[in-house]
Structures are given as structure tokens and as C-alpha cells.
Design a protein around this motif. Structure first.
Motif, PDB file in Angstrom:
ATOM      1  N   THR B 119      99.829  10.196 126.491  1.00 46.07           N
ATOM      2  CA  THR B 119     101.116  10.659 125.946  1.00 46.07           C
ATOM      3  C   THR B 119     102.207  10.762 127.009  1.00 46.07           C
ATOM      4  N   THR B 120     101.837  10.645 128.307  1.00 44.99           N
ATOM      5  CA  THR B 120     102.899  10.788 129.316  1.00 44.99           C
ATOM      6  C   THR B 120     103.392   9.413 129.756  1.00 44.99           C
ATOM      7  N   LEU B 121     102.590   8.732 130.573  1.00 49.89           N
ATOM      8  CA  LEU B 121     102.984   7.389 131.021  1.00 49.89           C
ATOM      9  C   LEU B 121     102.087   6.373 130.337  1.00 49.89           C
ATOM     10  N   PRO B 122     102.544   5.120 130.205  1.00 46.56           N
ATOM     11  CA  PRO B 122     101.663   4.098 129.615  1.00 46.56           C
ATOM     12  C   PRO B 122     100.350   4.026 130.387  1.00 46.56           C
ATOM     13  N   LEU B 123      99.252   3.885 129.651  1.00 45.54           N
ATOM     14  CA  LEU B 123      97.930   3.882 130.277  1.00 45.54           C
ATOM     15  C   LEU B 123      97.808   2.822 131.364  1.00 45.54           C
ATOM     16  N   THR B 124      98.421   1.664 131.144  1.00 45.19           N
ATOM     17  CA  THR B 124      98.257   0.550 132.087  1.00 45.19           C
ATOM     18  C   THR B 124      98.849   0.844 133.462  1.00 45.19           C
ATOM     19  N   THR B 125      99.754   1.823 133.547  1.00 45.89           N
ATOM     20  CA  THR B 125     100.306   2.123 134.875  1.00 45.89           C
ATOM     21  C   THR B 125      99.221   2.602 135.830  1.00 45.89           C
ATOM     22  N   ALA B 126      98.119   3.102 135.289  1.00 47.94           N
ATOM     23  CA  ALA B 126      97.030   3.575 136.155  1.00 47.94           C
ATOM     24  C   ALA B 126      96.355   2.425 136.889  1.00 47.94           C
ATOM     25  N   LEU B 127      96.622   1.200 136.470  1.00 50.47           N
ATOM     26  CA  LEU B 127      96.082   0.028 137.182  1.00 50.47           C
ATOM     27  C   LEU B 127      97.123  -0.592 138.115  1.00 50.47           C
ATOM     28  N   GLY B 128      98.362  -0.132 138.045  1.00 48.86           N
ATOM     29  CA  GLY B 128      99.428  -0.758 138.832  1.00 48.86           C
ATOM     30  C   GLY B 128     100.187   0.264 139.640  1.00 48.86           C
ATOM     31  N   VAL B 129     101.421   0.463 139.237  1.00 48.50           N
ATOM     32  CA  VAL B 129     102.334   1.280 140.023  1.00 48.50           C
ATOM     33  C   VAL B 129     101.836   2.718 140.195  1.00 48.50           C
ATOM     34  N   TYR B 130     101.067   3.206 139.199  1.00 49.06           N
ATOM     35  CA  TYR B 130     100.577   4.587 139.262  1.00 49.06           C
ATOM     36  C   TYR B 130      99.090   4.610 139.571  1.00 49.06           C
ATOM     37  N   GLY B 131      98.615   3.500 140.177  1.00 47.62           N
ATOM     38  CA  GLY B 131      97.201   3.398 140.525  1.00 47.62           C
ATOM     39  C   GLY B 131      97.045   2.808 141.903  1.00 47.62           C
ATOM     40  N   MET B 132      96.015   2.010 142.076  1.00 51.58           N
ATOM     41  CA  MET B 132      95.670   1.493 143.409  1.00 51.58           C
ATOM     42  C   MET B 132      96.820   0.732 144.077  1.00 51.58           C
ATOM     43  N   PRO B 133      97.462  -0.240 143.377  1.00 54.78           N
ATOM     44  CA  PRO B 133      98.546  -0.954 144.078  1.00 54.78           C
ATOM     45  C   PRO B 133      99.708  -0.035 144.468  1.00 54.78           C
ATOM     46  N   GLY B 134     100.079   0.857 143.566  1.00 53.96           N
ATOM     47  CA  GLY B 134     101.168   1.783 143.882  1.00 53.96           C
ATOM     48  C   GLY B 134     100.798   2.713 145.020  1.00 53.96           C
ATOM     49  N   PHE B 135      99.551   3.163 145.023  1.00 59.04           N
ATOM     50  CA  PHE B 135      99.118   4.054 146.103  1.00 59.04           C
ATOM     51  C   PHE B 135      99.007   3.301 147.424  1.00 59.04           C
ATOM     52  N   GLU B 293      99.376  14.025 146.239  1.00 60.33           N
ATOM     53  CA  GLU B 293     100.819  13.986 146.504  1.00 60.33           C
ATOM     54  C   GLU B 293     101.442  12.743 145.877  1.00 60.33           C
ATOM     55  N   PHE B 294     100.713  11.615 145.977  1.00 59.60           N
ATOM     56  CA  PHE B 294     101.179  10.375 145.352  1.00 59.60           C
ATOM     57  C   PHE B 294     101.337  10.549 143.847  1.00 59.60           C
ATOM     58  N   LEU B 295     100.306  11.120 143.216  1.00 56.74           N
ATOM     59  CA  LEU B 295     100.372  11.271 141.753  1.00 56.74           C
ATOM     60  C   LEU B 295     101.564  12.135 141.361  1.00 56.74           C
ATOM     61  N   ARG B 296     101.811  13.169 142.143  1.00 50.64           N
ATOM     62  CA  ARG B 296     102.914  14.087 141.822  1.00 50.64           C
ATOM     63  C   ARG B 296     104.272  13.400 142.028  1.00 50.64           C
ATOM     64  N   GLU B 297     104.450  12.809 143.234  1.00 47.48           N
ATOM     65  CA  GLU B 297     105.761  12.248 143.545  1.00 47.48           C
ATOM     66  C   GLU B 297     106.025  10.974 142.720  1.00 47.48           C
ATOM     67  N   MET B 298     105.030  10.101 142.646  1.00 47.77           N
ATOM     68  CA  MET B 298     105.225   8.863 141.893  1.00 47.77           C
ATOM     69  C   MET B 298     105.377   9.154 140.403  1.00 47.77           C
ATOM     70  N   GLY B 299     104.623  10.133 139.897  1.00 45.80           N
ATOM     71  CA  GLY B 299     104.752  10.497 138.491  1.00 45.80           C
ATOM     72  C   GLY B 299     106.184  10.910 138.159  1.00 45.80           C
TER      73      GLY B 299
END
Lengths: 342, 342
Positions: B119-135, B293-299
Motif C-alpha cells: 500500500t505504500t510504494l509499488p512492490l517492484t521498487t524492492a527489486l530496483g530503486v528501493y532494493g539492491m540496485p538503489g542501495f 538509513e537507506f530505507l528511511r531516506e530513500m523511502g
């Protein structure tokens, strides 16, 4: 003295192509101006010869601006004050100066930052183990190499003033140390006098295999001051998270063109990536804030004979060019110095 | 469900020589065991395709142990719990898993560390910008690149999920950003949508000259994820004390032998030395302590649309091999994902 001083100096006569030759240097003569207010007249007693000097003979970008043709070659010296127009310096004082390849130099008194005490350690140590080369070893280990107890450190040119100090500090820090040098005398020195765990001769035909056998747990720190085939042998042996402080590449200073292929850069970058390596170039002045700590800790080690050093003396300013040419070939055995005042 | 599950999976059929081909992959079929106590049965909905996967197809040392022939290819997935024998997971829960190239996976519940909230961000972001590549982008900048306001950062593959995030974070940190990509569409995206200061096409015949012109003050950070001719053009432009985080070398993953000479490694080492460069390889997990910190700031950045991202979707598990083959050629425009469940 208060009279004109005749000064012998060695100037850049021509830019070397590859290995420098005698004709790239010229012994010149000049009459020095007398020191003015704030200045001191110094007599250079000892000149340090260092591999970095080769780079300064080239045109183009290096650490500092290159020399121009006709310039006096630069270099650190142990000098004595002859005449002073500066309140903090008096005739007879000893100082570490950047006095250059010459008998005398007129310097601004304010730029002289390190007074030397001839009664504690030998004055020449200020050009070697207790000066720039020793600080290069100390700072590169402290800031980049960071050997942990039980880790394996490899250093080449290990009988030189940087390498010998690197290996001995790493031993004091608890690391296992493999030193590499050229020829049996140097190898024996590392093994028998400096107490390295292993000492290897890079001239051995099976050097790469010897190195691999000497590091059964891989290499955690490679202190790079040489390059060439030693680096080639080290690269595949580096462990994950290994650190490679790079303070010199003496094997390449006389290169005139890139060596023939294949191009090993992509493979090296691949190892940097897959093994999480840190490769970092530095010169000691990058970490100048550490200098007081270095003087304190190294001074104690030297007084306690926990760090040993060797000197390799060339007699006479006029022989400094051959001294540098030989240094670049690895002819020196220990810190190479020129004794200017007999 | 509590009945046998038929699972399609893609296995390594042969080790690629150079660029992978269809025959290196095989679509296989198996019946999955039911989850035992502590396990969950997951349905993979989205599979991430990433350049690192090419390395795992080779024999020999890489980040992790290589795949064996017949192994299911690994990869991060967004998955949904189908059946749970673990107290903290219930059917319907969404999770970031290392589910692999397959429809289903049985996983230990305790190894699943990141629950996803659809319900917050699209699930697929966890594989990209909000996941390993983004981190990877976040951590490499935070720990190694450290762009300061006013400094110049260059990043290649800049429309991909790492590069685009690197450039946007660097902009948020006040740096001047030059992005490099292949083709006019990608270049326009960097310039017009992501707000990079300059965007260049590495396919331009005068690319190296364009890059030099784009960095009048030199390059302070080069975020290396490509290698090849981009790195070649970047090297001479690096400033003193420049930092080069190395997280990928996609231009070389299909190399079968070192490229022809001359050998550029000594020259590169010379620049590392004379310009005091730091070149450091890493993977994001080296800095896992930064992840919260990444999850907080990037989120926050994502919710505020201060960081944008693009996705490039391949439909159907059976097309994952072509998806990876194309990714290694740079065919993707944004984060490449496989939609497994239509």
C-alpha cells in the motif's frame, strides 16, 4: 662569512628519454646572493636520493610542477646554518631542508620546520627511516594498509627505506610479513636481520610460484612501491577486502610507452570488484596530521632498536646523478644518500 | 493448497562462452516438496534481472560460489506467501526473497528479512530503486564516492537502476552530475526527466572529447559500473583525490580473454599514484549496516518524487534468458524485471 659564496649545483640539462643518462645532468656553478632579512644560508651536508625525483625530470603533470631545463634538481637535505638573518636560527644549527642538489641554499627561515638534534639519533635518519620514506611507510600503513594481527602483508623493494620500514612496522603490528628484494644479499638481510617471515628474490625464475607458496592464506595488504612483475604476481593472490596503498611504481618510472599487450587493466578492475579491493595512491604529505605521532612512535622504536635501517652512501655531489641512475635500477642497498661535505 | 506444486524453473544448461545464448539455459520442471515446519511456500511474482548474474554462470571465484550445471539460476524476487509453516508469515503476505528463476520456492521463514507493504510504494521498487540496485548507489556514494557540493560526478549506464539512482542522489547532495548512456532516448531521459547537468551518448564517435568538454573542472567521483571505453575516457580526466567506487563492469562480463594491448594497467596505476586516487570495489552488502538509513531516506525521497525510476518489464518466466542476454548488451531502459505471474 658575509662574503659571496660559490655554489656548485646540479641542473637538469635535458629531459631523459627512458633511463636517465649522465648527459641529462650538468654540474653548474654560481655565486649565491647573501641572505636577506628573514633568510638563512644553509650548507647541505647530506642529500637524499629518492625514486620520485625521476618523475620530476619529465614534462607534464606529476605531484608538483615539473623541473624546467636549467633548474637545480630538488631534494631533501640535512643542512647546517652558516649565516642567519632569522631570529630563530643561528649558525651551527642543524635542519631538515629541501635544499636540492647543491652545496648551499638560501632559504626563508620560516619555511624550515624541522630542527635536528645531532645528539639523539644520527642526522641522516631524517632523510630516511625518521623522515619522508619512514613516514610514507607509517602513514600508508596507518591510513590505508591497516594490517591486523595475523594478516599477511607483502612489500617489495623491501630492503629500501620505505619497504624495510613497512615490513618492520607491520611485524610490530602483529602481521605476517613477506618481503621481496633483488639479490641474495638483500634477501638475507630481510630474513636474518629484519626478521621478516619470508624473504624472496624477485629475480628468481619461479618468483611468482615462490610468492604463491609463501602466502598460503593469501595477501591482505600489498604495499605497492614497485609495480611491474611483482604487482602482476601479487594481484591474483589478494584476498577479499585486501588493501593496496600505492606510494611508488619505480619499475615504471623509466617507461617511455605502455608495455605491449594484452591489456591487463580490465582483469585488474575485475579483481578490484570481485574481491572488494581498495587501491589507493598517496604521498606522505596527504596525511601530514599524523607526523607528530610518527615522530614520537618511530623515535621510540629507533631508540629501542625495534626498527633497524641501512644506509647506502654515495660520496660527492658530483656523483649524485649516477647515484640516482643506480637507485632507479635497484642498485642501492638501503637508503641512498649523497655525502656532500666530506 | 497442501498438495504437490508443479514448479517451472530455469536452470544453467551450459556455461556461456562470452555472450550467453539460449542454449545455456533450460526451462525445467519439477514437483516441489511441501514446506516443513519453519518453512514457507512462496510464489514468485517478479524476478529481478541484474548484470551480476552473468558472473555466477562462470566457473571459479566470484562474489559467491558459482552455479553448477543443472542449478536453478538465482535472483531476487517479489513473492507472496502461499502456504506457511512459520509463525510470522501468513498466506497473502508479500516479501522480498531470493526466490530465483522459477515460479515457486520453499524458503526458511527465518531467512526472509524484508516484508513488503503493497500500500505504500509499488512492490517492484524492492527489486530496483528501493532494493539492491538503489542501495548499491546509496552505499557506494555514502562510503566511497562521497560527492561534495560543487564536485563533479560521472556515472555510466546512467539510465539503469544503479546509475540513475547514483546521479539523482548526487544531485540531491549538491554535486554536478554527468550521466552516460547508450542512445538518444536514454540520453534525453537523463537530461529532461532526471535533471542531470549533462547527458552523453557513449556511442558518439567523439564521445571521449564530449566527455572532456563536459567536465571543465575534471572529475571528482566516477561511479564505475561499466568499464570498457567509458573508463578509458574517464581515467585521464580524474582529479587529484578522486574516488572511484567500483560496483560493476558490465562491459567485460562477456569477455573470454584479456583485450589486446598495449597494457594499460601500468598507466592506470601511475594515475592512481600521481593523482592520489582511491579505487575501491564493493558490493552493497559490504555496507549492510547502512540499510535501515537507506530505507528511511530513500523511502522519503520516493514518496516525495525527489527520486524517479523507470522499469523495463519482460513478460513470462520463459523469456528471462533473453531478458538477461539483452540486459548485458544494454538493451534495457530502466530496471529490468520479469513478470512471472501475469
Amino acid at each position: 662569512m658575509s662574503q659571496a659564496v660559490r655554489n656548485r649545483r646540479i641542473v637538469l640539462a635535458a629531459r631523459p628519454r627512458g633511463e636517465p643518462v649522465d648527459g641529462d645532468f650538468r654540474l653548474d656553478d654560481e655565486v649565491l646572493p647573501l641572505p636577506r632579512k628573514g633568510q638563512v644560508l644553509l650548507r647541505n651536508h647530506w642529500l637524499s636520493l629518492d625514486p620520485y625525483m625521476r618523475g620530476r625530470m619529465n614534462a607534464g603533470r606529476s605531484y608538483v610542477r615539473p623541473l624546467e631545463i636549467g633548474d637545480t634538481l630538488g631534494g631533501a637535505t640535512v643542512a647546517q646554518v652558516v649565516e642567519s638573518m632569522h631570529p630563530e636560527w643561528a649558525p651551527g644549527d642543524w635542519v631538515l631542508a629541501y635544499g636540492g642538489w647543491q652545496d648551499y641554499v638560501v632559504a626563508e627561515g620560516d619555511t624550515l620546520t624541522r630542527r635536528l638534534d645531532p645528539t639523539t639519533l644520527p642526522l641522516t635518519t631524517a632523510l630516511g627511516v625518521y623522515g619522508m620514506p619512514g613516514f610514507t611507510a607509517y602513514a600508508g600503513l596507518h591510513e590505508i594498509g591497516r594490517p591486523k594481527p595475523g594478516e599477511t602483508l607483502v612489500v617489495a623493494a623491501a630492503s629500501g627505506p620505505v619497504g624495510a620500514t613497512v615490513g618492520q612496522i607491520a611485524k610490530l603490528r602483529g602481521a605476517r610479513v613477506v618481503g621481496i628484494a633483488g639479490g641474495e644479499r638483500k634477501v638475507a638481510h630481510l630474513r636474518d636481520e629484519l626478521g621478516f617471515d619470508v624473504a624472496l628474490d624477485h629475480r628468481a625464475p619461479d618468483f611468482a610460484a615462490q610468492l604463491a607458496a609463501a602466502v598460503p592464506d593469501g595477501i591482505d595488504v600489498y604495499f605497492e612501491n614497485v609495480g611491474g612483475k611483482v604487482f602482476e604476481a601479487v594481484l591474483p593472490l589478494l584476498n577479499d577486502f585486501a588493501r593496496v596503498p600505492v606510494c611508488g611504481l619505480v619499475a615504471h618510472y623509466n617507461d617511455t610507452a605502455p608495455p605491449p599487450g594484452p591489456d591487463r587493466l580490465p582483469q585488474a578492475m575485475g579483481l578490484i570488484l570481485s574481491r572488494h579491493l581498495t587501491v589507493r595512491g598517496f604521498i606522505q604529505s596527504d596525511f601530514i596530521g599524523l607526523y607528530p605521532e610518527f615522530l614520537r612512535e618511530m623515535g621510540a622504536w629507533l631508540r629501542e632498536d625495534r626498527i633497524l635501517y641501512r644506509e647506502d652512501v654515495v660520496d660527492g655531489l658530483e656523483h649524485a646523478p649516477q647515484g640516482l641512475i643506480g637507485l632507479l635500477r635497484g642498485d642501492n642497498f638501503g637508503k641512498r644518500l649523497v655525502r656532500i661535505v666530506p
